[in-house]
Design an enzyme around this catalytic site. Structure first.
Site, PDB file in Angstrom:
ATOM      1  N   GLY A  18      46.812  62.748  58.244  1.00  0.00           N
ATOM      2  CA  GLY A  18      47.492  61.529  59.094  1.00  0.00           C
ATOM      3  C   GLY A  18      48.767  61.797  59.700  1.00  0.00           C
ATOM      4  N   GLY A  53      45.047  67.591  59.707  1.00  0.00           N
ATOM      5  CA  GLY A  53      44.174  68.121  60.739  1.00  0.00           C
ATOM      6  C   GLY A  53      44.925  68.200  62.048  1.00  0.00           C
ATOM      7  N   ARG A  54      45.027  67.089  62.775  1.00  0.00           N
ATOM      8  CA  ARG A  54      46.031  66.911  63.884  1.00  0.00           C
ATOM      9  C   ARG A  54      47.434  67.609  63.746  1.00  0.00           C
ATOM     10  NH1 ARG A  54      45.370  62.312  66.788  1.00  0.00           N
ATOM     11  NH2 ARG A  54      44.631  61.278  64.833  1.00  0.00           N
ATOM     12  N   ARG A 112      39.900  60.426  74.165  1.00  0.00           N
ATOM     13  CA  ARG A 112      40.814  59.903  73.284  1.00  0.00           C
ATOM     14  C   ARG A 112      41.512  58.643  74.197  1.00  0.00           C
ATOM     15  NH1 ARG A 112      44.567  61.384  71.063  1.00  0.00           N
ATOM     16  NH2 ARG A 112      44.583  60.280  69.183  1.00  0.00           N
ATOM     17  N   CYS A 131      31.198  59.301  85.532  1.00  0.00           N
ATOM     18  CA  CYS A 131      30.901  57.977  86.764  1.00  0.00           C
ATOM     19  C   CYS A 131      31.203  56.984  85.776  1.00  0.00           C
ATOM     20  CB  CYS A 131      29.144  58.040  87.031  1.00  0.00           C
ATOM     21  SG  CYS A 131      28.965  57.000  88.118  1.00  0.00           S
ATOM     22  N   TYR A 167      40.594  66.671  67.896  1.00  0.00           N
ATOM     23  CA  TYR A 167      39.592  65.434  68.309  1.00  0.00           C
ATOM     24  C   TYR A 167      39.570  65.662  69.926  1.00  0.00           C
ATOM     25  CZ  TYR A 167      41.324  64.169  63.528  1.00  0.00           C
ATOM     26  OH  TYR A 167      41.502  64.127  62.223  1.00  0.00           O
TER      27      TYR A 167
END
Ligand code: LLP
Length: 463
Positions: A278, A322-323, A360, A391, A421
């Site tokens: 996180g 992760g991020r 995102r 579109c 992500y």
């Protein structure tokens, strides 16, 4: 590539909506190291390079859009987490941020473990040779088949997410003659200051078992009685893109309090706690993330202090970034297709990708930055919105940014900090093909996930 100027629309913030940019940056050619991968720089000709390779060459060889990943940066960040936590703790990279077989090998080589949250991620990890005992298996609704595969493979831990899953995993493990190592995921009631859809430790949501009302304690009670399970610890993940350490401190405090209650009730000291992932990263120059060593120090100190207070042996800590590992290591390279100034509003810059390679912005109102990378420009800045080719009017990649006023079709622009992500949440909306991931290191590029083709699409469409 065209260099022609065109009417650039409004150039200053007089029509600027609420956003994080109050004024254009002083130098549009500058690349803020906070948001760009470590080896990114602009060469003497004004072309941006990464890992010693010019983006113009990458675009020629691999096409656009493409996710371009700086392998040295990925490894350096993975190593920084590993070193910061030392040998008394474990770092599990959260594969949901971005997973491929090359990534699994890098993690293995750098001494990290891996968190997977689906059968697909587990298959990827195993096929790239990640030792199963270094894999943690997550998820709020793992299927019996996925659980069986994980148990058979010998994963190091399964993180249990509900009362039903406690029984389900115990039953499957026992039927296979295995005592499966498990952690129990709890929600500690912390409101992490992040987007609602990516906050996970408040109680009104699908993950984990609430600490409130004694439910987590009851889950531990039941799990300890089941022969198929070896309960090794408690897990808490409070959310994503967090900058404020206080949420982790409250979580650590409450997890240790539960460990103490478990010791008092059962005479068992659980040996591990996992405080999840996180940690936030810089998407724009306004973001100021913590460094891994600061996080490691803060978490280790608080857990040690709380355990001393409770006379508990300090458990082995693990974390699941992760991020913070992969996010900053990649940028998305796009070619500008059309530039449309809207009088008195802003200039819409359309690129050859969009919400199918980066959902995102549409999903979380995420902020990104953007730069012209195929050349330098000293043109005056213009206010732009970078949009995709789908579109849908919500198909926005960068909501508010400044680019040089002479931007033209054929220019390459790049959106940094798209390593996490973006590819993992990419879709085929409008049957747009998902871009490749090109890893660059020491002047060499290598496709680690190839571009999707129309044949790939048609192969699934069985007519
Ligand atoms: N551990 C657990 C149990 C998680 O659920 C997550 C993320 C992580 C670790 C890794 O969190 P990180 O360090 O990457 O923030 N799609 C959203 C993020 C969803 C995160 C889900 N769980 C986004 O694009 O921001």
């Amino acid at each position: 590539m065209s260099r022609s100027a065109h009417p650039a629309g409004p150039r200053h913030a007089d029509v600027f909506p609420e956003g994080h940019y109050s004024a254009p940056p002083a130098d549009l050619n500058a690349l803020d190291p906070k948001v760009w991968a470590q080896t990114v720089e602009r060469d003497a000709d004004g072309v941006v390079t990464v890992g010693g390779m010019a983006v113009t060459r990458l675009a020629e060889e691999y096409g656009t859009p493409a996710y371009v990943l700086d392998e040295a940066d990925f490894r350096a960040r993975a190593r920084a987490w590993r070193t910061a936590f030392g040998t008394d703790a474990d770092v599990f990279y959260a594969g949901k941020a971005f997973l491929s077989r090359a990534v699994v090998r890098w993690l293995d080589e750098e001494g990290l473990n891996l968190d997977v949250c689906s059968g697909g991620e587990l298959a990827t990890a195993l096929s790239a040779g990640m030792p199963a005992d270094r894999i943690a298996f997550h998820g709020n609704n793992k299927s019996p088949e996925e659980i069986e595969r994980a148990v058979r493979a010998g994963v190091g831990r399964i993180v249990l997410d509900s009362f039903q899953e406690i029984v389900r995993v115990a039953h499957i493990a026992q039927s296979l003659g295995v005592r499966q190592r498990v952690q129990i995921r709890i929600t500690v009631g912390v409101e992490a200051h992040t987007h609602e859809f990516i906050a996970t430790a408040h109680e009104d949501q699908k993950f984990g078992i609430p600490l409130a009302g004694g439910q987590a304690a009851e889950a531990v009670r039941r799990a300890l009685q089941l022969d198929g399970l070896e309960v090794i610890g408690i897990h808490s993940h409070i959310g994503s893109q967090i900058f404020d350490m206080s949420g982790f401190e409250v979580a650590a405090h409450r997890v240790v309090a539960l460990l103490k209650d478990i010791r008092d009730e059962h005479g068992v000291e659980l040996p591990e706690i996992d405080l999840g992932g996180g940690l936030g990263i810089a998407y724009t120059s306004d973001d100021d993330p913590c460094e891994p060593h600061e996080i490691a120090k803060a978490l280790t100190e608080i857990v040690t202090r709380e355990c001393e207070g409770a006379r508990l042996r300090t458990p082995r800590i693990s974390v699941e970034p992760g991020r913070a590992i992969v996010g900053p290591t990649a940028f998305t390279l796009y070619e500008v297709g059309t530039v449309k100034p809207l009088d008195g509003l802003r200039t819409y810059v359309s690129v050859d990708g969009g919400m199918s390679d980066n959902i995102r912005t549409a999903l979380y109102d995420a902020e990104y930055s953007v730069a012209l990378v195929s050349r330098a420009s000293d043109a005056e800045s213009m206010l732009v919105r970078v949009v995709g080719k789908h579109c849908e009017s919500g198909d926005i990649v960068v909501k508010d940014a400044f680019l040089p006023g002479d931007l033209a079709p054929g220019d390459l622009i790049a959106v940094p900090a798209t390593g996490a992500y973006c590819r993992s949440m990419a879709s085929n909306y409008n049957h747009v093909l998902r871009p490749p991931v090109v890893a660059v290191r020491d002047g060499e590029a290598r496709v680690i996930v190839r571009r999707e083709t129309e044949e790939d699409l048609l192969r699934l469409d069985v007519g």
